[in-house]
Design a protein around this motif. Structure first.
Motif, PDB file in Angstrom:
ATOM      1  N   PRO A 500       4.686  -2.924  -3.116  1.00 22.29           N
ATOM      2  CA  PRO A 500       5.981  -2.748  -3.794  1.00 22.29           C
ATOM      3  C   PRO A 500       5.858  -2.952  -5.295  1.00 22.29           C
ATOM      4  O   PRO A 500       5.028  -3.741  -5.767  1.00 22.29           O
ATOM      5  N   ALA A 501       6.680  -2.264  -6.049  1.00 21.06           N
ATOM      6  CA  ALA A 501       6.580  -2.294  -7.508  1.00 21.06           C
ATOM      7  C   ALA A 501       6.785  -3.688  -8.078  1.00 21.06           C
ATOM      8  O   ALA A 501       6.250  -4.021  -9.143  1.00 21.06           O
ATOM      9  N   ASP A 502       7.580  -4.523  -7.413  1.00 19.14           N
ATOM     10  CA  ASP A 502       7.882  -5.856  -7.949  1.00 19.14           C
ATOM     11  C   ASP A 502       6.886  -6.914  -7.469  1.00 19.14           C
ATOM     12  O   ASP A 502       7.130  -8.114  -7.631  1.00 19.14           O
ATOM     13  N   THR A 503       5.764  -6.505  -6.887  1.00 13.44           N
ATOM     14  CA  THR A 503       4.765  -7.461  -6.390  1.00 13.44           C
ATOM     15  C   THR A 503       4.076  -8.148  -7.563  1.00 13.44           C
ATOM     16  O   THR A 503       3.451  -7.486  -8.406  1.00 13.44           O
ATOM     17  N   SER A 504       4.175  -9.476  -7.632  1.00 11.17           N
ATOM     18  CA  SER A 504       3.579 -10.215  -8.751  1.00 11.17           C
ATOM     19  C   SER A 504       2.118 -10.563  -8.501  1.00 11.17           C
ATOM     20  O   SER A 504       1.341 -10.696  -9.443  1.00 11.17           O
ATOM     21  N   ASP A 505       1.751 -10.732  -7.266  1.00  9.40           N
ATOM     22  CA  ASP A 505       0.367 -11.100  -6.926  1.00  9.40           C
ATOM     23  C   ASP A 505      -0.111 -10.167  -5.810  1.00  9.40           C
ATOM     24  O   ASP A 505       0.175 -10.381  -4.642  1.00  9.40           O
ATOM     25  N   ARG A 506      -0.820  -9.101  -6.195  1.00  3.53           N
ATOM     26  CA  ARG A 506      -1.266  -8.136  -5.199  1.00  3.53           C
ATOM     27  C   ARG A 506      -2.246  -8.736  -4.208  1.00  3.53           C
ATOM     28  O   ARG A 506      -2.283  -8.355  -3.042  1.00  3.53           O
TER      29      ARG A 506
END
Length: 580
Positions: A500-506
């Protein structure tokens, strides 16, 4: 009752992966703040380190067995625990409170579990320790220790106790008072049923040592009889241990390892003795790096435990009893350990003596002097054989016996050098010695797997961190990530691009959404072992050189397809271009 996510996060933050893993294997610094060592996980015995931990990301990965995960997963695997048991163990170590279950649910689910067994064993150890100190009936047990130069501080440090001899079980009421199930004492091997149906304590009438695993958790008890062996020789057993269980196997356990581990790792040396009081004596004399076997011969499992702590080129000082049996056992340790450590021999005094007796008779300095006077064990064993080789006939016998011993060694350099030394001692040409050297050819040099190469992991990790990177690079149109990266890393890169675009820690998202163990292992392989970042085009160029030939070979194998012929030519040109 489910453990809240915020509690799990607290545990992962406080229980750092490098500190926990260092309890099971010796770690050495690697690139980018990571550490590496030999894999400590069950069923993976390796000599070349392929196990990486990354303190910054909190994960581990072994490139040899492809297992990886966070600190909780590590403890599950290395200790063979359930998820909840691993969480509870770590929580206790880092002082994180876990919401408790209702008492009746906890008791019902706890019967027979490792946690319950440890609770019962710890209660027994505490009861017996109090008995040794306070019970007038324990006078003989206290005198036994005093006669061997051990004081109250030594007794407390090792948790020694005494199990009194009673008509029925002493432990049963204590366990019941603490609301443990009635079967707990039996399950832990502390209580048995007598022929008349009356329960009795397994260790009654014995001096007690608690046994611990390398992490310091109690796993069993050892008891020494204080009876006169001549009174009832048929039933006399000098030592008994807890029965083998889910917690304890004496062939896998080294007494004192938990206390000795910091000194072993720091000094890269371990002293191996035979008995519980021998361990106490050597430690009291100033050598805390001492361990003892628990009523069994030294095993391959013991060797694996020590090899992981010593690392390559450590030292094992064998200090067994100064008699024929002790020296025969010393040779078996040399055979088991000579490939990863220098094995030396320290003889504790005159024939029939042991480290405890040496210290009781001559003091701490005598023990230290004995350790300082250690000599190479293999040479001392061979020298002992040659001591009575004064005639040609005796020399021939000694040579045959020495040859048989050298046949048990697998290190070719040691065998060849000792063959030369033996011939010199006997005064004969080396060629006259019938000493067998290992017939098997030495293994070929280890080849680093493609997936383990720094450039491969570096490029894949960069593409995970920045899914737009590939499109920004000026690469030939023919090239795809699969032309530069193995399939499982390509799958990780593709999944990261779909986050998802808002993922802070892939990375955390990849781990939490992994569909199976293989997918999770691929993520931890990149996260735990990624080297320092390269300039992207340099990483692409190195990957083309490392992985390109294998990719071209795969395309060529599909030459029956006309499209593959054109693809091969274009791919070869594209790889050649980025390699310039």
């Amino acid at each position: 009752m489910r453990i809240p996510d915020h509690t799990l996060d607290q545990i992962r933050q406080r229980a750092t992966i490098d500190e926990i893993a260092a309890r099971y294997t010796r770690l050495a610094p690697a690139s980018r703040g990571e550490s590496k060592g030999c894999c400590p996980l069950p069923d993976h015995d390796e000599r070349t380190p392929s196990f990486y931990v990354n303190p910054a990301t909190g994960v581990f990965h072994c490139f040899g067995c492809s297992r990886g995960g966070d600190v909780i997963t590590f403890l599950e695997l290395v200790e063979q625990l359930t998820f909840r048991e691993a969480v509870e163990q770590l929580a206790g170590q880092v002082e994180v409170a876990i919401p408790t279950e209702p008492e009746e649910i906890r008791r019902a689910s706890g019967t027979g579990t490792p946690k319950l067994l440890r609770t019962a064993l710890q209660i027994a150890a505490d009861v017996y320790a109090t008995t040794l100190t306070d019970d007038p009936g324990a006078e003989a047990a206290r005198r036994y220790l005093t006669d061997r130069a051990f004081n109250d501080d030594h007794i407390r440090a090792w948790g020694i106790g005494y199990a009194p001899r009673t008509h029925t079980t002493l432990l049963g009421p204590h366990l019941a008072t603490l609301r443990l199930p009635t079967t707990a004492g039996y399950d832990a091997g502390l209580i048995r049923q007598g022929r008349t149906g009356q329960p009795y304590d397994t260790f009654a009438g014995r001096l007690i040592w608690p046994l611990h695993d390398p992490q310091g958790r109690i796993i069993g008890l050892a008891g020494r009889s204080l009876d006169d062996p001549s009174i009832n020789p048929d039933r006399y057993r000098k030592y008994i241990n807890s029965d083998d269980s889910a917690l304890f196997r004496k062939s896998d356990t080294l007494f004192g390892l938990c206390a000795a581990r910091p000194a072993i790792v720091k000094q890269r040396r371990v002293i191996v003795v035979e008995g519980y009081t021998d361990v106490m004596a050597v430690a009291a004399a100033g050598h805390p790096e001492v361990v003892g076997v628990c009523g069994t011969a030294f095993t391959a499992a013991h060797a694996r435990l020590l090899s992981k702590l010593l690392g390559p080129d450590g030292e094992i000082v064998v200090m067994l009893d100064a008699d024929d049996a002790g020296q025969a056992a010393a040779w078996k340790i040399a055979v088991a350990c000579h490939q990863f450590a220098t094995v030396t021999l320290a003889v504790p005094g005159e024939r029939g003596s042991d480290p405890c007796q040496l210290r009781a008779d001559d003091g701490d300095q005598a023990v230290r002097d004995t350790v300082n006077a250690r000599r190479p064990l293999i040479r001392e064993t061979l020298r002992h054989l040659l001591a009575d080789a004064g005639t040609p006939e005796k020399a021939a016998v000694a040579a045959r016996r020495a040859a048989a011993l050298l046949d048990e060694l697998t290190d070719e350099v040691l065998v060849l050098r000792y063959r030369r030394w033996l011939a010199s001692e006997l005064g004969i040409p080396e060629g006259q010695l019938r000493v067998h050297t290992p017939a098997a050819a030495s293994p070929p040099p280890e080849v680093t797997p493609i997936e383990h190469l720094d450039c491969i992991r570096d490029l894949a990790a960069q593409l995970v961190d920045d899914p737009t990177l590939w499109n920004r690079l000026r690469l030939p149109d023919v090239l795809e990530p699969a032309d530069l990266l193995p399939d499982r890393y390509c799958a990780v890169v593709a999944r990261a691009a779909a986050a998802p675009a808002d993922t802070s820690d892939r990375w955390a998202w990849l781990l939490s959404t992994a569909s199976d163990d293989a997918a999770r292992a691929a993520v931890t392989a990149l996260r735990a072992g990624a080297p320092a970042r390269r300039e992207p085009m340099k990483a692409v160029s190195e990957c083309a050189r490392a992985y390109g030939p294998a990719r071209l070979a795969a395309v060529r194998s599909a030459a029956g397809d006309p499209a593959s012929v054109g693809r091969f030519a274009r791919l070869a040109a594209g790889l050649s271009r980025v390699m310039r």
